[in-house]
Motif scaffolding. Structure first.
Motif, PDB file in Angstrom:
ATOM      1  N   LEU A   1       3.162  15.086   1.744  1.00 38.76           N
ATOM      2  CA  LEU A   1       2.490  16.294   2.220  1.00 38.76           C
ATOM      3  C   LEU A   1       3.552  17.348   2.513  1.00 38.76           C
ATOM      4  N   ARG A   2       3.553  18.423   1.772  1.00 43.19           N
ATOM      5  CA  ARG A   2       4.554  19.477   1.940  1.00 43.19           C
ATOM      6  C   ARG A   2       4.062  20.474   2.995  1.00 43.19           C
ATOM      7  N   MET A   3       4.957  20.770   3.943  1.00 43.41           N
ATOM      8  CA  MET A   3       4.608  21.635   5.067  1.00 43.41           C
ATOM      9  C   MET A   3       5.699  22.674   5.267  1.00 43.41           C
ATOM     10  N   PRO A   4       5.387  23.797   5.897  1.00 43.77           N
ATOM     11  CA  PRO A   4       6.415  24.829   6.137  1.00 43.77           C
ATOM     12  C   PRO A   4       7.532  24.318   7.038  1.00 43.77           C
ATOM     13  N   VAL A   5       8.728  24.840   6.817  1.00 44.47           N
ATOM     14  CA  VAL A   5       9.841  24.513   7.695  1.00 44.47           C
ATOM     15  C   VAL A   5       9.516  25.009   9.113  1.00 44.47           C
ATOM     16  N   GLY A   6       9.712  24.146  10.090  1.00 49.08           N
ATOM     17  CA  GLY A   6       9.374  24.487  11.466  1.00 49.08           C
ATOM     18  C   GLY A   6       8.094  23.834  11.955  1.00 49.08           C
ATOM     19  N   THR A   7       7.455  23.017  11.119  1.00 50.74           N
ATOM     20  CA  THR A   7       6.225  22.347  11.527  1.00 50.74           C
ATOM     21  C   THR A   7       6.543  21.189  12.471  1.00 50.74           C
ATOM     22  N   VAL A   8       5.818  21.120  13.573  1.00 49.20           N
ATOM     23  CA  VAL A   8       5.949  20.029  14.541  1.00 49.20           C
ATOM     24  C   VAL A   8       4.705  19.153  14.432  1.00 49.20           C
TER      25      VAL A   8
ATOM     26  N   GLY B   1       0.817  -1.204   0.000  1.00 47.69           N
ATOM     27  CA  GLY B   1       0.000   0.000   0.000  1.00 47.69           C
ATOM     28  C   GLY B   1       0.852   1.256   0.000  1.00 47.69           C
ATOM     29  N   GLY B   2       0.331   2.333  -0.503  1.00 44.02           N
ATOM     30  CA  GLY B   2       1.069   3.598  -0.526  1.00 44.02           C
ATOM     31  C   GLY B   2       1.260   4.162   0.871  1.00 44.02           C
ATOM     32  N   SER B   3       2.439   4.710   1.134  1.00 43.35           N
ATOM     33  CA  SER B   3       2.734   5.346   2.418  1.00 43.35           C
ATOM     34  C   SER B   3       2.538   6.852   2.311  1.00 43.35           C
ATOM     35  N   ILE B   4       2.504   7.526   3.449  1.00 43.74           N
ATOM     36  CA  ILE B   4       2.309   8.977   3.483  1.00 43.74           C
ATOM     37  C   ILE B   4       3.502   9.604   4.195  1.00 43.74           C
ATOM     38  N   PHE B   5       4.106  10.602   3.537  1.00 43.53           N
ATOM     39  CA  PHE B   5       5.275  11.287   4.061  1.00 43.53           C
ATOM     40  C   PHE B   5       4.949  12.761   4.290  1.00 43.53           C
ATOM     41  N   ALA B   6       5.634  13.354   5.251  1.00 43.18           N
ATOM     42  CA  ALA B   6       5.599  14.803   5.457  1.00 43.18           C
ATOM     43  C   ALA B   6       6.980  15.352   5.125  1.00 43.18           C
ATOM     44  N   GLN B   7       7.013  16.433   4.349  1.00 45.63           N
ATOM     45  CA  GLN B   7       8.291  16.997   3.918  1.00 45.63           C
ATOM     46  C   GLN B   7       8.294  18.504   4.128  1.00 45.63           C
ATOM     47  N   ALA B   8       9.405  19.009   4.684  1.00 46.45           N
ATOM     48  CA  ALA B   8       9.550  20.446   4.915  1.00 46.45           C
ATOM     49  C   ALA B   8       9.843  21.156   3.603  1.00 46.45           C
ATOM     50  N   ASP B   9       9.160  22.268   3.372  1.00 49.99           N
ATOM     51  CA  ASP B   9       9.318  23.052   2.145  1.00 49.99           C
ATOM     52  C   ASP B   9       9.452  24.524   2.525  1.00 49.99           C
ATOM     53  N   ARG B  10      10.608  25.111   2.222  1.00 50.24           N
ATOM     54  CA  ARG B  10      10.858  26.500   2.612  1.00 50.24           C
ATOM     55  C   ARG B  10      10.022  27.492   1.823  1.00 50.24           C
ATOM     56  N   ASN B  11       9.361  27.050   0.764  1.00 48.64           N
ATOM     57  CA  ASN B  11       8.520  27.946  -0.029  1.00 48.64           C
ATOM     58  C   ASN B  11       7.130  28.131   0.576  1.00 48.64           C
ATOM     59  N   LEU B  12       6.844  27.423   1.664  1.00 46.41           N
ATOM     60  CA  LEU B  12       5.556  27.558   2.343  1.00 46.41           C
ATOM     61  C   LEU B  12       5.768  28.249   3.679  1.00 46.41           C
ATOM     62  N   ASN B  13       4.786  29.039   4.097  1.00 46.61           N
ATOM     63  CA  ASN B  13       4.891  29.722   5.396  1.00 46.61           C
ATOM     64  C   ASN B  13       3.605  29.670   6.200  1.00 46.61           C
TER      65      ASN B  13
ATOM     66  N   ASP C   1       9.736  16.658  13.756  1.00 44.82           N
ATOM     67  CA  ASP C   1       9.980  18.097  13.720  1.00 44.82           C
ATOM     68  C   ASP C   1      10.632  18.408  12.386  1.00 44.82           C
ATOM     69  N   LEU C   2       9.917  19.091  11.517  1.00 42.29           N
ATOM     70  CA  LEU C   2      10.435  19.414  10.183  1.00 42.29           C
ATOM     71  C   LEU C   2      11.214  20.723  10.270  1.00 42.29           C
ATOM     72  N   ASP C   3      12.390  20.651  10.882  1.00 40.71           N
ATOM     73  CA  ASP C   3      13.165  21.852  11.163  1.00 40.71           C
ATOM     74  C   ASP C   3      14.213  22.176  10.108  1.00 40.71           C
ATOM     75  N   VAL C   4      14.320  21.346   9.070  1.00 37.09           N
ATOM     76  CA  VAL C   4      15.303  21.568   8.006  1.00 37.09           C
ATOM     77  C   VAL C   4      14.602  21.439   6.668  1.00 37.09           C
ATOM     78  N   ASP C   5      14.873  22.361   5.763  1.00 41.63           N
ATOM     79  CA  ASP C   5      14.256  22.318   4.445  1.00 41.63           C
ATOM     80  C   ASP C   5      14.606  21.005   3.744  1.00 41.63           C
ATOM     81  N   GLY C   6      13.585  20.340   3.207  1.00 42.68           N
ATOM     82  CA  GLY C   6      13.781  19.078   2.509  1.00 42.68           C
ATOM     83  C   GLY C   6      13.685  17.850   3.384  1.00 42.68           C
ATOM     84  N   LYS C   7      13.623  18.024   4.700  1.00 41.77           N
ATOM     85  CA  LYS C   7      13.528  16.869   5.601  1.00 41.77           C
ATOM     86  C   LYS C   7      12.217  16.130   5.348  1.00 41.77           C
ATOM     87  N   ARG C   8      12.320  14.808   5.203  1.00 37.15           N
ATOM     88  CA  ARG C   8      11.141  13.998   4.907  1.00 37.15           C
ATOM     89  C   ARG C   8      10.988  12.908   5.967  1.00 37.15           C
TER      90      ARG C   8
END
Length: 391
Positions: A88-95, A42-54, A107-114
């Motif tokens: 799922l792309r989220m702003p950098v700093g999302t907990v 089955g497909g998995s779900i990832f969260a990734q930090a994106d610096r282009n979102l705020n 804790d998505l504290d670094v841009d590109g962290k997945r």
């Protein structure tokens, strides 16, 4: 765009596909063997930090996220196709934390962290896996595993080096406009700032830091007065807090000392670690105080307020004193970063030492087992040789 720093989402990873139970069917092959394939994962779900979102606005209105299930296995040893993953792309700093238990997840504290937040189910096995010498025609197969289903709470904590504190209309927005390129709203009424603002302060070609301005606090914020403690989370990642105090309030009955102490008390009620952060005072709006009264007004405030780590006398509107404050902040941050690098290097060295000791212990244990095994072999050989010698 509306600033949203909290959201709740539900994620459902894809189920695994079912295995197949089929047999080879060909002309002149009366007893074809099993050839059922496995089901796809089955497909998995990832969260990734994106610096282009705020902002988390995308997740305020789209709360359900579902990945595809894997396809079922087929005949002729055909495996099912795996489900597509979702990122799922989220702003950098999302907990990210579990909504029901509050357990920390990522804790998505670094841009590109997945980070994987929901794992897809494994595919089932086809009957080709169950063939054996005593079961030449297995009809057994397994079903796919269900994917993970979870609910998460998302909290955005902006990444900044310096956080601004103060009562409404203390001059925080004016200060950040004076020292950076940020242009928050400025007006002569309270709560003009309704969302955090970030500004980059450049002190040299290769030296800079990020400063965060949040809506003003008032006494009783812990009980929900004003905007409450809602935005204080954005100061938790800062290295130093800059507390702006209005020494020339519009209300003649206002007491700057009482207001400043009230802010400190609200910090303590919200988070003890935030309360213990380095906190500097910036005595603002000195341009509204006559020159011959400034020194006396500042001395009276400091005497009534009590000990402070550092204080600066500024006017955010005219820029007086802001340059010295900015360079002092830069020097403090440079020293803090250098100390953090030393601590990280020491921690890495300690981890390497512990790993080397663990490897050495494992190697010694392996050699001991090997020597013990060789000794046992020698005993067996000696025991077999003795009867031969006697004969």
């Amino acid at each position: 765009m509306k600033f949203i720093d909290e959201a709740r989402i539900e994620v459902m990873a894809g189920d695994g596909g079912n295995g197949s139970a089929s047999f080879r069917r060909e002309k002149f092959v009366p007893r074809g063997g099993p050839n059922g394939g496995d089901g796809g994962r089955g497909g998995s779900i990832f969260a990734q930090a994106d610096r282009n979102l705020n902002t988390l606005i995308d997740y305020r209105y789209t709360r359900m996220h579902r990945a595809d299930r894997g396809e079922n296995g087929g005949t002729n040893d055909c495996y099912g196709k795996g489900g597509e993953d979702i990122v799922l792309r989220m702003p950098v700093g999302t907990v990210i934390s579990d909504f029901e238990t509050g357990e920390f997840v990522a804790d998505l504290d670094v841009d590109g962290k997945r980070v994987m937040i929901a794992r897809g189910g494994k595919g089932g096995l086809g009957n080709l896996h169950f063939k054996s010498s005593v079961n030449r025609a297995p009809r057994k197969r397994t079903m796919g595993e269900p994917g993970e289903r979870r609910m998460f709470k998302l909290e955005l904590k902006v990444l900044a080096d310096v956080g601004l504190l103060g009562m409404p209309n203390a001059g925080k927005s004016t200060f950040i406009r004076a020292v950076s390129a940020a242009r928050p709203k400025v007006a002569d009424y309270p709560f003009t700032t309704l969302a955090p603002n970030l500004g980059v302060v450049r002190t040299d070609e290769n030296r800079s830091f990020v400063i965060a301005d949040i809506p003003g606090l008032i006494e009783g914020a812990a009980e929900g007065h004003g905007l409450g403690h809602r935005f204080l989370r954005h100061l938790q990642r800062t290295r130093v807090l800059l507390h702006l105090v209005d020494l020339a309030p519009f209300d003649p009955e206002a007491d700057p000392v009482h207001d400043a102490k009230a802010i400190v008390e609200e910090l303590r009620k919200y988070d003890e670690s935030l309360y213990r952060k380095p906190r500097w005072l910036a005595l603002n709006k000195l341009d509204l105080i006559p020159d011959d009264e400034r020194a006396e007004r500042v001395a009276a405030f400091l005497e009534a307020y009590g000990p402070v780590e550092r204080h600066f006398e500024i006017s955010a509107l005219t820029g007086d004193g802001t340059k010295g404050l900015v360079f002092a902040l830069q020097d403090f941050l440079d020293a803090d970063r250098a100390q953090a690098e030393i601590e990280r290097a020491a921690l890495a060295a300690e981890e390497a030492r512990l790993a080397a000791e663990a490897d050495a212990r494992a190697e010694a244990a392996y050699k001991a087992r090997l020597e013990a095994a060789l000794a046992e072999d020698d005993d067996v050989e000696d025991g077999e040789d003795e009867p031969t010698a006697q004969s």
